[in-house]
Design an enzyme around this catalytic site. Structure first.
Site, PDB file in Angstrom:
ATOM      1  N   ASN A  45       1.040  -1.124   0.002  1.00  0.00           N
ATOM      2  CA  ASN A  45      -0.102  -0.058   0.157  1.00  0.00           C
ATOM      3  C   ASN A  45       0.808   1.263  -0.079  1.00  0.00           C
ATOM      4  OD1 ASN A  45      -1.971  -1.876   0.101  1.00  0.00           O
ATOM      5  ND2 ASN A  45      -2.562  -1.380   2.198  1.00  0.00           N
TER       6      ASN A  45
ATOM      7  N   THR B 125     -15.793  37.543 -32.400  1.00  0.00           N
ATOM      8  CA  THR B 125     -16.618  37.324 -31.278  1.00  0.00           C
ATOM      9  C   THR B 125     -17.763  36.625 -31.734  1.00  0.00           C
ATOM     10  OG1 THR B 125     -17.791  39.282 -30.922  1.00  0.00           O
ATOM     11  CG2 THR B 125     -15.734  38.998 -29.896  1.00  0.00           C
ATOM     12  N   HIS B 126     -18.383  35.534 -31.122  1.00  0.00           N
ATOM     13  CA  HIS B 126     -19.475  34.671 -31.806  1.00  0.00           C
ATOM     14  C   HIS B 126     -19.297  34.203 -33.107  1.00  0.00           C
ATOM     15  CE1 HIS B 126     -21.884  36.957 -28.611  1.00  0.00           C
ATOM     16  NE2 HIS B 126     -21.151  37.770 -28.880  1.00  0.00           N
TER      17      HIS B 126
ATOM     18  N   SER C  57      -8.111  11.210 -48.679  1.00  0.00           N
ATOM     19  CA  SER C  57      -9.396  10.675 -48.724  1.00  0.00           C
ATOM     20  C   SER C  57      -9.475   9.300 -49.445  1.00  0.00           C
ATOM     21  CB  SER C  57     -10.585  11.095 -49.039  1.00  0.00           C
ATOM     22  OG  SER C  57     -11.683  10.711 -49.523  1.00  0.00           O
TER      23      SER C  57
ATOM     24  N   ASN D  28      -7.033  16.495 -45.795  1.00  0.00           N
ATOM     25  CA  ASN D  28      -7.813  16.318 -44.301  1.00  0.00           C
ATOM     26  C   ASN D  28      -6.678  16.845 -43.035  1.00  0.00           C
ATOM     27  OD1 ASN D  28     -10.178  15.846 -45.651  1.00  0.00           O
ATOM     28  ND2 ASN D  28      -9.733  13.622 -45.449  1.00  0.00           N
TER      29      ASN D  28
ATOM     30  N   GLU E 221      -7.676  17.220 -35.952  1.00  0.00           N
ATOM     31  CA  GLU E 221      -8.849  16.509 -35.315  1.00  0.00           C
ATOM     32  C   GLU E 221      -8.678  15.486 -34.532  1.00  0.00           C
ATOM     33  OE1 GLU E 221     -11.760  16.055 -39.359  1.00  0.00           O
ATOM     34  OE2 GLU E 221      -9.745  15.556 -39.676  1.00  0.00           O
TER      35      GLU E 221
ATOM     36  N   TYR F 167      -6.919   2.071   2.556  1.00  0.00           N
ATOM     37  CA  TYR F 167      -6.506   1.449   1.189  1.00  0.00           C
ATOM     38  C   TYR F 167      -7.745   0.517   0.713  1.00  0.00           C
ATOM     39  CZ  TYR F 167      -4.912  -1.120  -2.842  1.00  0.00           C
ATOM     40  OH  TYR F 167      -4.547  -1.433  -4.050  1.00  0.00           O
TER      41      TYR F 167
ATOM     42  N   GLN G 197      -6.430   0.346  -7.154  1.00  0.00           N
ATOM     43  CA  GLN G 197      -5.661  -0.162  -8.435  1.00  0.00           C
ATOM     44  C   GLN G 197      -5.937   0.085  -9.666  1.00  0.00           C
ATOM     45  OE1 GLN G 197      -4.123  -4.453  -8.088  1.00  0.00           O
ATOM     46  NE2 GLN G 197      -5.549  -4.900  -9.742  1.00  0.00           N
TER      47      GLN G 197
HETATM   48  N1  ARG Z   1      -1.702  -3.617  -7.116  1.00  0.00           N
HETATM   49  C1  ARG Z   1      -2.023  -2.968  -5.931  1.00  0.00           C
HETATM   50  C2  ARG Z   1      -2.510  -1.424  -6.541  1.00  0.00           C
HETATM   51  O1  ARG Z   1      -2.187  -1.122  -7.422  1.00  0.00           O
HETATM   52  C3  ARG Z   1      -0.909  -2.810  -4.976  1.00  0.00           C
HETATM   53  C4  ARG Z   1      -1.349  -2.645  -3.868  1.00  0.00           C
HETATM   54  C5  ARG Z   1      -2.333  -3.919  -3.428  1.00  0.00           C
HETATM   55  N2  ARG Z   1      -2.354  -3.874  -1.760  1.00  0.00           N
HETATM   56  C6  ARG Z   1      -3.347  -4.880  -1.479  1.00  0.00           C
HETATM   57  N3  ARG Z   1      -3.704  -4.968  -0.120  1.00  0.00           N
HETATM   58  N4  ARG Z   1      -3.905  -5.708  -2.278  1.00  0.00           N
HETATM   59  O2  ARG Z   1      -3.308  -0.816  -5.737  1.00  0.00           O
END
Ligand code: ARG
Length: 457
Positions: A113, A158-159, A280, A288, A293, A320, A325
Site C-alpha cells: 500500500n 466574437t460569436h 481520402s 484533411n 482533429e 486502502y 488499483q
Molecule cells: N496492485 C495494487 C494496487 O495497484 C498494489 C497494492 C495492493 N495492496 C493490497 N492490499 N492488495 O493498488
C-alpha cells in the site's frame, strides 16, 4: 492445477480461482512502474541495512539482486507472471529466485500500500518534468510563428462573427498565455506529488526503527507524508494531474479547432504541412487536417480519465481499498495522450503556412473599424452610447449601399454627425485600429513585441 503459492498465501487453505487470479492481476498495466518500483525498493533496502533492521550484508545482496532484476526486465527476458498479481510481487518473487531467501527480507517494514503510492509518485514526478518541457516547447513554437508573422493582420472574432482587427501574432500569443497557466497547474501538481509515503505500511505506520528522511533523501523527495492513513488512501495528486490535463485539453482542442477552421477553403487563413495531413480513400482532391482533429478528439479520453478516477475515489472508506488499483490506466493513458498531442501540436504550429493576403481580405470586410469610428466620435465630445448609435446608422447605410465605412464621402458622414472631420479617414484603416490598442494587453504591435521579448523570442 498446481500453482506456486501466492506471496500472501499463508492463511489460505484453498487456492485462488483462476478466474480471480486473472481478474485481480494488474501486472499487464503496472509493469510500466518497474523502474520506479525498483528504485524505491533499493532505497528501502539501503535504509533497512543502515538501521540494522536487516544485516548490512543482506541489504547489499538485495540491492545487487534488484539491479539484476531491472537488467532482466530491460532485456525483455523477465518472466512476468499473472499469478504474482502486480509489478511489486513480480519483482519480489524474481528477486528471491535470484538471490535466495534473503530476498524475502526486502518487504520488512513495508506494505504494497505504501509501496504503490511511492511508485505512482515517482512515476508521475518524472512524467510531469517531461510534460512541462513539452509545454514549453509548444509555447516556443507558437511564439516563433508569432515572430515570423509579426505584421500580419487578421479579423478577430466574437460569436465567430468578425469583430475587430487583431495581429495574428496576438492571437497566437493568447494560447501561449493559456499554456503558461497550464504549466503552473502542473507545477502545483508536481509539488503535491513530491511527497514520500514509504513508512506508512499498510495504513498505520510501522513498529520498526526506520529512517524515513533517509529514504526521502535517496529518492530526492523534499517532504514526508504526515499521516499514514492519508498516504496510502488518497490519490488526489493523480486527480490533480488528470484535472490539469483536462484543462490543458480545453486549450489544445480550441487551438486544434481553429487550425481546422482556418485551413478550410472557406477561411483559407493557413495551410497545414502536407506531412501532417491525410487524404481520402474516395475523394482524390481531399487534404484533411486529421492530426488536428485527433488532438480535438482525444480530449474525450482525457476528460473521461478524470471522470473515471473521480468516480473510483468517491465515497471510498479510509484507508486502502483495492479499487485504487484502477488509478493506473487513467494516469498512464493521460500521460501518453498529453505527450503525443503536445508533440503533434508543436509540429503543426512549426509547419503551418500563413496566407496573410486571405486574412487581410477577410479583415477588410465586416465593418471592423466601426468601433474605431465610435471611439473617434467620443474624442469629438459624444458619449459612447450616442456615438455607438450614430455609427450603427452609418453601418446600416453602408450595408444598404454596399460600401465600406471609409468609402463614404465626408459630406455623407457629416450628415450623420456634423462633428466628423477629414481626419476621420486615417483612423479608419485597419492598421491604425490595431496600433491604437496599445493599452497593456491589447493587440498593438508594441505590446506584442514586448511580450515576445519577454518570452525570449
Ligand atoms: N496492485 C495494487 C494496487 O495497484 C498494489 C497494492 C495492493 N495492496 C493490497 N492490499 N492488495 O493498488
Amino acid at each position: 492445477m498446481a500453482r506456486k503459492k501466492q506471496l500472501w498465501g499463508g492463511r489460505f487453505a484453498g487456492s485462488t480461482a483462476d478466474s480471480v487470479v486473472a481478474f485481480t492481476a494488474s501486472v499487464h498495466v503496472d509493469r510500466r512502474l518497474y523502474r520506479h518500483d525498483i528504485a524505491g525498493s533499493i532505497a528501502h533496502a539501503r535504509m533497512l541495512g543502515k538501521q540494522r533492521i536487516i544485516p548490512a550484508a543482506d541489504a547489499r545482496k538485495i540491492v545487487a539482486g534488484l539491479r539484476a532484476v531491472q537488467k532482466e526486465i530491460e532485456s525483455g527476458e523477465f518472466p512476468f507472471s499473472v499469478a504474482d498479481e502486480d509489478i511489486h510481487m513480480n519483482v519480489e518473487r524474481r528477486l528471491t529466485e535470484m538471490i535466495g531467501d534473503v530476498g524475502e527480507k526486502l518487504h520488512t517494514a513495508r506494505s504494497r500500500n505504501d509501496q504503490v503510492s511511492l511508485d505512482m509518485r515517482l512515476y508521475l514526478r518524472e512524467a510531469l518534468d517531461g510534460i512541462l518541457g513539452d509545454l514549453e516547447a509548444l509555447q516556443k513554437a507558437l511564439a516563433g510563428a508569432a515572430r515570423r508573422n509579426e505584421g500580419v493582420l487578421m479579423p478577430g472574432y466574437t460569436h465567430l462573427q468578425r469583430a475587430q482587427p487583431v495581429l495574428f501574432a496576438h492571437h497566437l500569443l493568447a494560447y501561449v498565455e493559456m499554456f503558461e497557466r497550464d504549466k503552473s497547474r502542473y507545477r502545483h501538481c508536481r509539488e503535491q506529488t513530491d511527497v514520500m509515503p514509504l513508512g506508512s505500511g499498510a495504513l498505520a505506520g510501522t513498529s520498526f526503527p526506520i529512517d524515513r528522511a533517509y529514504v526521502a533523501g535517496l529518492l530526492g523527495f523534499p517532504r514526508l507524508s504526515e499521516n499514514s492513513i492519508d498516504a496510502v488512501s488518497d490519490r488526489d495528486f493523480v486527480l490533480e494531474f488528470l484535472s490539469a490535463s483536462a484543462i490543458l485539453f480545453v486549450h489544445l482542442s480550441r487551438m486544434a479547432d481553429e487550425l481546422i477552421l482556418w485551413s478550410s477553403e472557406e477561411f483559407g487563413f493557413i495551410e497545414l504541412p502536407d506531412a501532417y495531413c491525410t487524404g481520402s480513400s474516395m475523394m482524390p482532391q481531399k487534404k484533411n487536417p486529421d492530426v488536428a482533429e485527433l488532438i480535438r478528439g482525444k480530449t474525450g479520453r482525457v476528460y473521461g480519465n478524470l471522470n473515471a478516477l473521480l468516480t473510483i475515489m468517491k465515497g471510498l472508506p479510509l484507508a486502502y481499498n483495492r479499487d485504487l488499483q484502477e488509478d493506473k490506466e487513467p494516469l498512464f493513458d493521460t500521460v501518453d495522450t498529453v505527450a503525443a498531442c503536445l508533440l503533434m501540436a508543436r509540429e503543426l504550429v512549426n509547419g503551418l503556412k500563413v496566407r496573410s493576403e486571405r486574412m487581410l481580405a477577410a479583415a477588410e470586410g465586416g465593418f471592423m473599424n466601426a468601433t474605431d469610428l465610435a471611439d473617434y466620435l467620443v474624442g469629438r465630445g459624444l458619449s459612447f452610447r450616442a456615438a455607438h448609435d450614430v455609427v450603427g446608422r452609418v453601418v446600416r447605410h453602408c450595408i444598404d449601399t454596399e460600401r465600406k465605412l471609409e468609402e463614404l464621402s465626408l459630406e455623407e458622414l457629416q450628415g450623420y454627425c456634423p462633428d466628423i472631420g477629414a481626419d476621420v479617414y486615417k483612423i479608419l484603416t485597419l492598421r491604425a485600429g490595431v496600433e491604437r490598442r496599445r493599452a497593456p494587453g491589447g493587440t498593438a504591435s508594441v505590446n506584442v513585441r514586448r511580450r515576445l521579448r519577454k518570452l525570449g523570442v
